[in-house]
Scaffold this motif. Structure first.
Motif, short mmCIF file in Angstrom:
data_model
loop_
_atom_site.label_atom_id
_atom_site.label_comp_id
_atom_site.label_asym_id
_atom_site.label_seq_id
_atom_site.Cartn_x
_atom_site.Cartn_y
_atom_site.Cartn_z
N ASN A 122 0.90 -1.15 0.00
CA ASN A 122 0.00 0.00 0.00
C ASN A 122 0.94 1.20 0.00
O ASN A 122 1.55 1.52 1.02
CB ASN A 122 -0.88 -0.02 1.25
N ASP A 123 1.11 1.82 -1.14
CA ASP A 123 2.20 2.75 -1.40
C ASP A 123 2.02 4.07 -0.64
O ASP A 123 1.49 5.04 -1.18
CB ASP A 123 2.31 2.99 -2.91
N SER A 124 2.47 4.09 0.62
CA SER A 124 2.30 5.30 1.43
C SER A 124 3.06 6.47 0.84
O SER A 124 2.58 7.62 0.87
CB SER A 124 2.74 5.04 2.87
N GLU A 125 4.23 6.21 0.27
CA GLU A 125 5.01 7.30 -0.33
C GLU A 125 4.30 7.86 -1.56
O GLU A 125 4.15 9.08 -1.71
CB GLU A 125 6.40 6.81 -0.70
N GLY A 126 3.85 6.97 -2.44
CA GLY A 126 3.15 7.42 -3.63
C GLY A 126 1.87 8.17 -3.30
O GLY A 126 1.55 9.21 -3.91
N GLN A 127 1.13 7.67 -2.30
CA GLN A 127 -0.10 8.34 -1.90
C GLN A 127 0.19 9.67 -1.23
O GLN A 127 -0.53 10.66 -1.43
CB GLN A 127 -0.92 7.43 -0.98
N ALA A 128 1.25 9.72 -0.42
CA ALA A 128 1.61 10.97 0.25
C ALA A 128 1.96 12.04 -0.77
O ALA A 128 1.51 13.19 -0.68
CB ALA A 128 2.78 10.73 1.20
N HIS A 129 2.77 11.68 -1.77
CA HIS A 129 3.17 12.65 -2.79
C HIS A 129 1.97 13.10 -3.61
O HIS A 129 1.82 14.30 -3.90
CB HIS A 129 4.23 12.04 -3.70
N THR A 130 1.11 12.15 -3.97
CA THR A 130 -0.08 12.50 -4.75
C THR A 130 -1.00 13.42 -3.95
O THR A 130 -1.55 14.40 -4.48
CB THR A 130 -0.83 11.24 -5.19
N SER A 131 -1.16 13.12 -2.67
CA SER A 131 -2.03 13.95 -1.82
C SER A 131 -1.53 15.38 -1.75
O SER A 131 -2.31 16.33 -1.87
CB SER A 131 -2.09 13.35 -0.41
N VAL A 132 -0.23 15.54 -1.55
CA VAL A 132 0.35 16.88 -1.48
C VAL A 132 0.23 17.58 -2.84
O VAL A 132 -0.16 18.76 -2.91
CB VAL A 132 1.83 16.80 -1.04
N ASP A 133 0.55 16.87 -3.91
CA ASP A 133 0.44 17.47 -5.24
C ASP A 133 -0.98 17.97 -5.51
O ASP A 133 -1.18 19.06 -6.06
CB ASP A 133 0.84 16.46 -6.32
N LYS A 134 -1.97 17.17 -5.14
CA LYS A 134 -3.36 17.55 -5.41
C LYS A 134 -3.79 18.70 -4.49
O LYS A 134 -4.56 19.57 -4.90
CB LYS A 134 -4.29 16.35 -5.25
N ALA A 135 -3.29 18.71 -3.26
CA ALA A 135 -3.60 19.83 -2.35
C ALA A 135 -3.07 21.14 -2.94
O ALA A 135 -3.76 22.17 -2.94
CB ALA A 135 -3.00 19.57 -0.97
#
Length: 311
Positions: A269-282
């Motif tokens: 469950n790619d926490s790094e990928g999700q974290a980066h995507t979340s920040v990018d979308k914010a």
């Protein structure tokens, strides 16, 4: 980000980012929030700085709602929210809409109706049914290799340790892990299915209960996440039993457990990928971009054959 920095009069002031996590003592969400903070800091420039506040909801929606109210009253520029309770989503969206604070929901997906309430919100997550399917594939490979049917009855007797009832991932991982097996022609028998709420200690307790009731009849154990799977392994070791256990998240302790031969497999469950995507979308929402309502980060199957690639 450069275009965003050039279009806001607040660019030279720290931008206030509020991150609300459902609880801090969750291994996956600890990795997630740590990576979000690190990634935001890496994006800073001479002109754009971030003031980051991360709150611990302590698995209590009233506590988290108060924290979000504080973010709003203090004029935060953007929020990233990992809800305690999905039923609170509508009320929270109404508040951030009234305050005009763009918001990204993570890990726990509000309903389609809730997400339609405003255009400055989005969701970042991973399709939980895929993680369940991968768990089923790991079990299927073991079954086909002749490693699971201990009693030779042609049926797979299993234990399922589930996450919280309020989290959609628990239901989907539970359903799709077994669906993969049955769709592949494996006859299954559910011996024991209980909630351990994503928690390692609860996983150990529930597994001990399953062992007390079913003992050597158990042929495989599924945990909706790695923490519960690792708890199950502790209970099995205490009972001097060796049974394949399969988790989800690919946390560092889980990868170590695969290396030791204790865990049969997990699903990244790619926490790094999700974290980066979340920040990018914010930041995209903050820049005024129009986003779709959902962004998905893929899961990856992890077994003894490839686990070292994820360490």
């Amino acid at each position: 980000l450069a275009s965003f920095a050039g279009c806001t009069p607040k660019a030279k002031e720290p931008l206030k980012v509020g991150i609300a996590i459902y609880k801090f003592d969750d291994t996956f969400m600890t990795n997630y929030r740590t990576e979000m903070e690190s990634y935001l800091k890496s994006l800073e420039t001479d002109d754009v700085k971030y003031e980051i506040t991360i709150t611990d909801g302590k698995n209590d929606q009233a506590t988290q709602s108060e924290q979000i109210d504080n973010f709003i009253s203090q004029g935060y520029d953007v929020l990233i929210i990992n809800l305690v309770d999905l039923t609170a989503a509508g009320a929270i969206i109404a508040k951030v809409k009234a305050a005009n604070i763009p918001t990204v929901f993570i890990n726990r997906q509000p309903s389609t109706a809730d997400m339609a309430l405003w255009d400055k919100i989005t969701y970042v997550g991973a399709k939980a049914e895929d993680s369940g399917t991968y768990q089923g594939e790991i079990a299927l490979d073991l079954w086909n290799a002749g490693g699971l049917d201990k009693n030779g009855d042609g049926k797979l007797q299993y234990v399922m340790l589930m996450g919280q009832a309020i989290h959609q991932d628990a239901a989907l991982r539970t359903e799709y892990s077994i669906k993969k097996l049955t769709d592949s022609g494996v006859e299954v028998v559910k011996l024991f299915e209980e909630r351990a709420n994503w928690n390692r200690d609860e996983g150990q307790v529930q597994m001990a209960s399953a062992i007390a009731q079913y003992g050597d009849k158990i042929e495989v154990v599924f945990g909706n996440n790695d923490d519960m799977a690792l708890g199950a392994i502790q209970a099995l070791k205490a009972a001097a039993m060796v049974i394949p256990v399969i988790g989800v998240d690919a946390t560092a302790p889980a990868l170590d457990a695969i290396g030791l031969g204790d865990l049969a497999g997990t699903v990244l469950n790619d926490s790094e990928g999700q974290a980066h995507t979340s920040v990018d979308k914010a930041l995209a929402l903050l820049a005024g971009d129009t986003l779709v309502k959902e962004y998905w980060v893929p899961y990856v199957k992890v077994t003894p054959a490839n686990y070292e690639d994820f360490k």
